[in-house]
Scaffold this active site. Structure first.
Site, PDB file in Angstrom:
ATOM      1  N   CYS A  33      -2.454  -0.415   7.527  1.00 47.60           N
ATOM      2  CA  CYS A  33      -1.696   0.817   7.316  1.00 47.60           C
ATOM      3  C   CYS A  33      -1.895   1.784   8.474  1.00 47.60           C
ATOM      4  O   CYS A  33      -0.944   2.437   8.911  1.00 47.60           O
ATOM      5  CB  CYS A  33      -2.090   1.488   6.002  1.00 47.60           C
ATOM      6  SG  CYS A  33      -1.415   0.647   4.552  1.00 47.60           S
TER       7      CYS A  33
ATOM      8  N   HIS B   2       0.821  -1.204   0.000  1.00 52.68           N
ATOM      9  CA  HIS B   2       0.000   0.000   0.000  1.00 52.68           C
ATOM     10  C   HIS B   2       0.861   1.262   0.000  1.00 52.68           C
ATOM     11  O   HIS B   2       2.005   1.256   0.467  1.00 52.68           O
ATOM     12  CB  HIS B   2      -0.952  -0.013   1.199  1.00 52.68           C
ATOM     13  CG  HIS B   2      -2.040  -1.042   1.079  1.00 52.68           C
ATOM     14  ND1 HIS B   2      -3.034  -1.214   2.017  1.00 52.68           N
ATOM     15  CD2 HIS B   2      -2.283  -1.955   0.089  1.00 52.68           C
ATOM     16  CE1 HIS B   2      -3.850  -2.189   1.608  1.00 52.68           C
ATOM     17  NE2 HIS B   2      -3.415  -2.672   0.458  1.00 52.68           N
TER      18      HIS B   2
ATOM     19  N   GLU C   4       0.799   3.976   1.733  1.00 51.47           N
ATOM     20  CA  GLU C   4       1.253   4.451   3.042  1.00 51.47           C
ATOM     21  C   GLU C   4       2.464   3.642   3.504  1.00 51.47           C
ATOM     22  O   GLU C   4       3.429   4.188   4.035  1.00 51.47           O
ATOM     23  CB  GLU C   4       0.141   4.298   4.092  1.00 51.47           C
ATOM     24  CG  GLU C   4      -1.182   4.974   3.727  1.00 51.47           C
ATOM     25  CD  GLU C   4      -2.143   4.053   2.988  1.00 51.47           C
ATOM     26  OE1 GLU C   4      -1.715   3.392   2.019  1.00 51.47           O
ATOM     27  OE2 GLU C   4      -3.321   4.005   3.371  1.00 51.47           O
TER      28      GLU C   4
ATOM     29  N   CYS D  19      -6.319   1.645   5.272  1.00 51.91           N
ATOM     30  CA  CYS D  19      -6.855   0.376   5.785  1.00 51.91           C
ATOM     31  C   CYS D  19      -6.340   0.172   7.218  1.00 51.91           C
ATOM     32  O   CYS D  19      -5.473   0.907   7.690  1.00 51.91           O
ATOM     33  CB  CYS D  19      -6.425  -0.781   4.881  1.00 51.91           C
ATOM     34  SG  CYS D  19      -4.682  -1.201   4.981  1.00 51.91           S
TER      35      CYS D  19
HETATM   36 ZN   LIG Z   1      -3.345  -0.033   3.552  1.00 48.98          ZN
END
Ligand SMILES: [Zn+2]
Ligand SMILES: [Zn+2]
Length: 160
Positions: A103, A72, A74, A100
């Site tokens: 993260c 991801h 992040e 999410c």
């Molecule tokens: Zn994430």
């Protein structure tokens, strides 16, 4: 002519949007910018591990409705700091989609106390309560297009 300076929130969120355009996953394009003392310290977008194939070339690797190939945005921004030895304590993150749970946990654990996001996306309630519980904050930014008209304006205007 509008000479108003772009506010920091608009400026940093626009960087996250720009990063999202480099995403290699076809399911969702996400970008994240890490900011410390009004300086960008790292950025990331969601994509495969360096050296692996890209979703845009080979299709996503989907299990239970999630693409497992990508890291991801992040995480990529945080890992860039880890790789280069850049402190994240007290930094802020600008991300195009609500992070999410995984993260969010990593962001908080990295000492980031302020999360700015553009789009609501499966906003996780446990992530939201963790943010509150740890004294961090989350705030939605909406981009105002008056600040970005110049980006596509090729005319050269003299400053009067
Ligand atoms: Zn994430
Ligand atoms: Zn994918």
């Amino acid at each position: 002519m509008n000479n108003e300076r772009i506010p920091w929130d608009q400026y940093f969120m626009a960087q996250a949007v720009l990063l999202s355009l480099r995403s290699t996953c076809t399911r969702l394009e996400v970008g994240a910018t890490l900011v410390r003392d009004k300086r960008i310290i790292a950025g990331g977008y969601n994509g495969a591990v360096s050296g692996d194939v890209h979703c845009i070339d080979e299709g996503c690797y989907v299990v239970d409705g999630h693409c497992l190939r990508t890291i991801h945005a992040e995480m990529n921004a945080l890992l860039q700091c880890a790789k280069l030895g850049v402190p994240t304590e007290g930094a802020e993150i600008y991300v195009t989609h609500f992070p999410c749970l995984a993260c969010t946990k990593a962001i908080l654990q990295a000492g980031i106390k302020k999360i700015h996001y553009l789009h609501d996306y499966r906003n996780d309630s446990y992530a939201q309560s963790l943010i509150k519980q740890l004294g961090a904050s989350v705030h939605q930014v909406s981009l105002d297009q008056k600040y970005f008209a110049k980006l596509l304006d090729n005319s050269t205007e003299e400053v009067g």
